[in-house]
Design a protein around this motif. Structure first.
Motif, PDB file in Angstrom:
ATOM      1  N   LYS A  38       0.854  -1.184   0.000  1.00  0.00           N
ATOM      2  CA  LYS A  38       0.000   0.000   0.000  1.00  0.00           C
ATOM      3  C   LYS A  38       0.891   1.235   0.000  1.00  0.00           C
ATOM      4  CE  LYS A  38      -3.793  -0.165   2.157  1.00  0.00           C
ATOM      5  NZ  LYS A  38      -4.867  -0.237   3.174  1.00  0.00           N
ATOM      6  N   THR A  39       0.572   2.122  -0.909  1.00  0.00           N
ATOM      7  CA  THR A  39       1.320   3.362  -0.983  1.00  0.00           C
ATOM      8  C   THR A  39       0.808   4.339   0.062  1.00  0.00           C
ATOM      9  OG1 THR A  39       1.630   3.080  -3.364  1.00  0.00           O
ATOM     10  CG2 THR A  39       1.979   5.298  -2.472  1.00  0.00           C
ATOM     11  N   ILE A  40       1.713   4.853   0.868  1.00  0.00           N
ATOM     12  CA  ILE A  40       1.315   5.816   1.894  1.00  0.00           C
ATOM     13  C   ILE A  40       1.054   7.160   1.230  1.00  0.00           C
ATOM     14  CG2 ILE A  40       1.973   6.997   4.009  1.00  0.00           C
ATOM     15  CD1 ILE A  40       1.524   4.017   4.337  1.00  0.00           C
ATOM     16  N   LYS A  41      -0.171   7.658   1.395  1.00  0.00           N
ATOM     17  CA  LYS A  41      -0.538   8.964   0.856  1.00  0.00           C
ATOM     18  C   LYS A  41      -0.775   9.921   2.028  1.00  0.00           C
ATOM     19  CE  LYS A  41      -3.105   6.646  -2.846  1.00  0.00           C
ATOM     20  NZ  LYS A  41      -4.450   6.509  -3.479  1.00  0.00           N
ATOM     21  N   GLU A  42      -0.373  11.137   1.844  1.00  0.00           N
ATOM     22  CA  GLU A  42      -0.589  12.095   2.922  1.00  0.00           C
ATOM     23  C   GLU A  42      -0.915  13.477   2.375  1.00  0.00           C
ATOM     24  OE1 GLU A  42       3.094  11.925   5.085  1.00  0.00           O
ATOM     25  OE2 GLU A  42       3.820  13.778   4.147  1.00  0.00           O
ATOM     26  N   ILE A  43      -1.628  14.216   3.215  1.00  0.00           N
ATOM     27  CA  ILE A  43      -1.990  15.591   2.903  1.00  0.00           C
ATOM     28  C   ILE A  43      -1.473  16.466   4.041  1.00  0.00           C
ATOM     29  CG2 ILE A  43      -3.885  17.214   2.513  1.00  0.00           C
ATOM     30  CD1 ILE A  43      -5.564  14.924   1.523  1.00  0.00           C
ATOM     31  N   ARG A  44      -0.952  17.618   3.683  1.00  0.00           N
ATOM     32  CA  ARG A  44      -0.438  18.542   4.696  1.00  0.00           C
ATOM     33  C   ARG A  44      -1.321  19.787   4.743  1.00  0.00           C
ATOM     34  NH1 ARG A  44       5.122  17.612   6.218  1.00  0.00           N
ATOM     35  NH2 ARG A  44       5.826  15.665   5.256  1.00  0.00           N
ATOM     36  N   ARG A  50       0.246  26.014  12.553  1.00  0.00           N
ATOM     37  CA  ARG A  50       0.547  24.624  12.871  1.00  0.00           C
ATOM     38  C   ARG A  50       0.562  23.789  11.595  1.00  0.00           C
ATOM     39  NH1 ARG A  50      -1.124  23.312  18.467  1.00  0.00           N
ATOM     40  NH2 ARG A  50      -1.831  25.231  19.461  1.00  0.00           N
ATOM     41  N   GLN A  51       1.571  22.956  11.464  1.00  0.00           N
ATOM     42  CA  GLN A  51       1.636  22.028  10.344  1.00  0.00           C
ATOM     43  C   GLN A  51       0.962  20.725  10.746  1.00  0.00           C
ATOM     44  OE1 GLN A  51       2.624  21.970   7.215  1.00  0.00           O
ATOM     45  NE2 GLN A  51       3.295  24.094   7.090  1.00  0.00           N
ATOM     46  N   ILE A  52      -0.048  20.325  10.010  1.00  0.00           N
ATOM     47  CA  ILE A  52      -0.802  19.103  10.311  1.00  0.00           C
ATOM     48  C   ILE A  52      -0.612  18.126   9.161  1.00  0.00           C
ATOM     49  CG2 ILE A  52      -3.079  18.140  10.795  1.00  0.00           C
ATOM     50  CD1 ILE A  52      -3.890  20.882  11.858  1.00  0.00           C
ATOM     51  N   VAL A  53      -0.047  16.975   9.446  1.00  0.00           N
ATOM     52  CA  VAL A  53       0.182  15.937   8.443  1.00  0.00           C
ATOM     53  C   VAL A  53      -0.824  14.827   8.658  1.00  0.00           C
ATOM     54  CG1 VAL A  53       1.832  14.274   7.517  1.00  0.00           C
ATOM     55  CG2 VAL A  53       2.637  16.495   8.359  1.00  0.00           C
ATOM     56  N   GLU A  54      -1.539  14.458   7.592  1.00  0.00           N
ATOM     57  CA  GLU A  54      -2.576  13.419   7.705  1.00  0.00           C
ATOM     58  C   GLU A  54      -2.448  12.404   6.568  1.00  0.00           C
ATOM     59  OE1 GLU A  54      -6.049  16.014   9.945  1.00  0.00           O
ATOM     60  OE2 GLU A  54      -6.196  15.691   7.779  1.00  0.00           O
ATOM     61  N   ARG A  55      -2.567  11.130   6.945  1.00  0.00           N
ATOM     62  CA  ARG A  55      -2.457  10.045   5.975  1.00  0.00           C
ATOM     63  C   ARG A  55      -3.765   9.273   5.851  1.00  0.00           C
ATOM     64  NH1 ARG A  55       3.362   8.410   8.677  1.00  0.00           N
ATOM     65  NH2 ARG A  55       4.591  10.021   7.614  1.00  0.00           N
ATOM     66  N   CYS A  56      -4.851   9.949   6.173  1.00  0.00           N
ATOM     67  CA  CYS A  56      -6.161   9.296   6.180  1.00  0.00           C
ATOM     68  C   CYS A  56      -6.536   8.748   4.808  1.00  0.00           C
ATOM     69  CB  CYS A  56      -7.236  10.275   6.657  1.00  0.00           C
ATOM     70  SG  CYS A  56      -6.827  11.124   8.188  1.00  0.00           S
ATOM     71  N   GLY A  70     -19.949  21.546   3.922  1.00  0.00           N
ATOM     72  CA  GLY A  70     -18.897  22.253   3.196  1.00  0.00           C
ATOM     73  C   GLY A  70     -17.503  21.726   3.437  1.00  0.00           C
ATOM     74  N   HIS A  71     -17.354  20.752   4.347  1.00  0.00           N
ATOM     75  CA  HIS A  71     -16.040  20.181   4.643  1.00  0.00           C
ATOM     76  C   HIS A  71     -15.759  19.007   3.717  1.00  0.00           C
ATOM     77  CE1 HIS A  71     -15.871  22.664   8.204  1.00  0.00           C
ATOM     78  NE2 HIS A  71     -17.011  22.151   8.631  1.00  0.00           N
ATOM     79  N   GLU A  76     -10.031  19.960   3.963  1.00  0.00           N
ATOM     80  CA  GLU A  76     -10.124  20.236   5.396  1.00  0.00           C
ATOM     81  C   GLU A  76      -9.352  19.176   6.171  1.00  0.00           C
ATOM     82  OE1 GLU A  76     -11.655  22.836   6.580  1.00  0.00           O
ATOM     83  OE2 GLU A  76     -12.811  23.535   4.842  1.00  0.00           O
ATOM     84  N   SER A  77      -8.890  19.541   7.343  1.00  0.00           N
ATOM     85  CA  SER A  77      -8.197  18.583   8.212  1.00  0.00           C
ATOM     86  C   SER A  77      -9.191  17.599   8.810  1.00  0.00           C
ATOM     87  CB  SER A  77      -7.465  19.323   9.333  1.00  0.00           C
ATOM     88  OG  SER A  77      -7.036  18.429  10.323  1.00  0.00           O
ATOM     89  N   CYS A  78      -8.885  16.322   8.729  1.00  0.00           N
ATOM     90  CA  CYS A  78      -9.750  15.289   9.311  1.00  0.00           C
ATOM     91  C   CYS A  78      -9.639  15.273  10.835  1.00  0.00           C
ATOM     92  CB  CYS A  78      -9.378  13.922   8.762  1.00  0.00           C
ATOM     93  SG  CYS A  78      -9.545  13.751   6.977  1.00  0.00           S
ATOM     94  N   THR A  79      -8.387  15.349  11.341  1.00  0.00           N
ATOM     95  CA  THR A  79      -8.177  15.174  12.774  1.00  0.00           C
ATOM     96  C   THR A  79      -8.638  16.363  13.600  1.00  0.00           C
ATOM     97  OG1 THR A  79      -5.904  15.973  12.520  1.00  0.00           O
ATOM     98  CG2 THR A  79      -6.256  13.580  12.444  1.00  0.00           C
TER      99      THR A  79
END
Length: 544
Positions: A38-44, A50-56, A70-71, A76-79
């Motif tokens: 599985k390829t790890i995908k992430e959004i910043r 604040r820098q928020i890194v998410e791999r959801c 609207g989200h 939008e940030s998931c966390t």
């Protein structure tokens, strides 16, 4: 001999060759086996510096997640709304459902970003197993909405909005502060409570405030499981306040009637409504005068130390509330029969069965007296003392005076009913109590050490353990720092309590128990030692 050595060498060589062959086969199988990759995908995201890194999106299909309000999952940030650990690459760590993995990831992440940039708080001690940052999904997801949006802007049927209405209707804001929501000061501040407690723990604390074993003045409201869950969802939303707009304010309507404005009926029984937490205020007209009520509203702890009642603090508000209470009480008619009088005047605290476990007993300061099968106590206590307790009440406790509600013949009939119906004795069935010797406070032993060895286990070194630690058995030990109560108790009464114990409680005899009282003798102190203990306890109460 040489043949044996050669044979042994051949066996070792054969075993080594077999080991290499098996290792080679396993290596071939390992590399030929088809593996899931599985390829790890992430959004910043950048939010408030604040820098928020998410791999959801590594697991979650962006097309399957519809935009809510609207989200969108990519913009939008998931966390920020749903919690969890965006950097996680396994379900357990990403959703924070595995305690060990969670704490490992927390330590790793916090160490990587440094103290100033930490977004994930360590789990508070004493609450093992809870995950304050665990994923919010399903009916709990609306908690995240409250981080940015006021309850009035959310769907009325969402658990978060139902929880907010309960918080308001039950008068929680009279005790607790939530920035932008309420300003109570009696209880703990809840502005960031969602950052440190999980929904499960919040629900448990609401349902049973004393479950940790530490005394809490928060009463038990007897809410349904659904209401408790909704209230916990609302409180869980009080978190990640760096997301919340600066002008966040929850507007409420200010009622003109002080009874409604101060949420009296959320706890008390009044005008046909019953909060099931506090005393019956429809009877207040015959038990207290307006001045007493006003003084109590201004400073409840001056009358009842450790009271869960929040103070009004404003003379004008206290005066208005006291006047309205005295005016609006229903004043129910006095029943003719003692059994009905007991049900109206006594059962709410002492229980319909006389077991001391009435509807509001667990919320009162000082446990109501247990009548049921408590023969030893009622055989020892004089009729005069029982009569005085009913007519004049007991200072420092929730036992109110009833002399304006009941005539002398009514009190006598009610006491006879309690003795025969619950205690199981006839009114004239008495034991001979001990005589009290002349008071002396001299002696050679260190009375503080005597107290700490024999009394502090239940009452505490400072005498107020009964108001801090929950004991497993009912009733709680007497709080010696309850000054109004201690001022009302004579030295002779205290001497008797120590010397022959108190039936129906865990207070044992420290000189000699009265035969037939069902009290065990623990020690055989001298009269001088007991008098010195009485003096020491009195000094703990700061009444002298």
């Amino acid at each position: 001999m040489m043949d044996i050595i050669k044979s042994h060498r051949y066996v070792k060589f054969a075993n080594f060759a077999l080991f290499l062959l098996m290792g080679g086969l396993l290596t071939v199988v390992f590399f030929l086996e088809k593996k899931d990759t599985k390829t790890i995908k992430e959004i910043r995201h950048s939010f408030g510096g604040r820098q928020i890194v998410e791999r959801c999106i590594t697991c979650h299909d962006t097309a399957a997640h519809k935009a809510v309000g609207g989200h969108t999952i990519t913009e939008e940030s998931c966390t920020l709304c749903h919690n969890g650990m965006g950097r996680g690459i396994t379900i357990e760590t990403a959703h924070m459902t595995d305690d060990e993995a969670e704490q490992k990831e927390r330590r790793k992440y916090n160490a990587a970003v440094g103290k100033k940039k930490r977004l994930l708080s360590d789990l508070p001690s004493g609450f093992s197993g809870e995950n304050p940052d665990a994923l919010l999904s399903g009916e709990y997801a609306s908690s995240g909405c409250l981080r940015c949006h006021t309850p009035q802007t959310l769907p009325a049927d969402s658990p978060a909005v139902r929880g907010w209405k309960l918080f308001s209707d039950k008068g929680c804001g009279r005790c607790h502060t939530i920035n932008g929501v309420s300003s109570g000061s009696k209880g703990s501040e809840l502005t960031r409570i969602g950052d440190v407690l999980s929904h499960e723990t919040l629900s448990l604390k609401i349902k049973s405030p004393q479950y940790t074993g530490i005394f809490s003045i928060m009463p038990i409201f007897g809410l349904s499981d659904n209401d408790i869950s909704s209230l916990a969802v609302f409180l869980k939303g009080q978190s990640k306040l760096y997301v919340r707009p600066m002008d966040y304010r929850v507007k409420t309507t200010e009622e003109d009637n002080p009874i409604e404005r101060f949420k009296c009926i959320a706890c008390h029984k009044l005008q046909g409504k019953d909060g099931g937490v506090g005393p019956d205020l429809d009877l207040i007209y015959g038990r207290r005068d307006g001045k007493w009520v006003k003084d109590f509203l201004l400073n409840p702890e001056s009358k009842r130390p450790s009271s869960c009642m929040p103070e009004l603090g404003d003379m004008k508000d206290a005066d208005a509330a006291a006047n309205e209470l005295m005016k609006s009480a229903r004043r129910p008619l006095k029943p003719a029969l003692p059994a009905e009088q007991y049900k109206l005047y006594c059962a709410r605290c002492h229980g319909e069965k006389g077991d001391g476990k009435g509807r509001i007993a667990s919320n009162l300061i000082g446990a109501p007296r247990r009548f049921l099968s408590n023969k030893g106590y009622f055989r020892l206590i004089s009729r005069e003392k029982l009569f005085k307790s009913v007519t004049d009440g007991i200072d420092g406790t929730s036992m109110p005076p009833s002399k304006n509600l009941l005539a002398k013949k009514d009190v006598d009939a009610l006491l006879d009913y309690i003795l025969m119906e619950f205690a199981g004795i006839y009114p004239d069935d008495h034991l001979t109590d001990i005589s009290v010797p002349p008071q002396k406070t001299s002696g050679s032993e260190n009375i503080k050490v005597v107290y700490e060895i024999n009394c502090a286990k239940c009452h505490g070194e400072s005498g107020d353990k009964g108001a801090k630690i929950i004991h497993q058995r009912f009733p709680q030990p007497r709080n010696f720092q309850n000054r109004p109560y201690m001022d009302s108790v004579s030295d002779e009464q205290l001497f008797k309590a120590v010397a022959r114990g108190i039936p129906g409680t865990r207070m044992k005899a420290y000189r000699e128990a009265v035969p037939g009282s069902r009290v065990k003798t623990k020690e055989t102190f001298s009269d001088d030692t007991i008098w010195r203990l009485v003096d020491y306890v009195k000094r703990l109460s700061k009444s002298e």
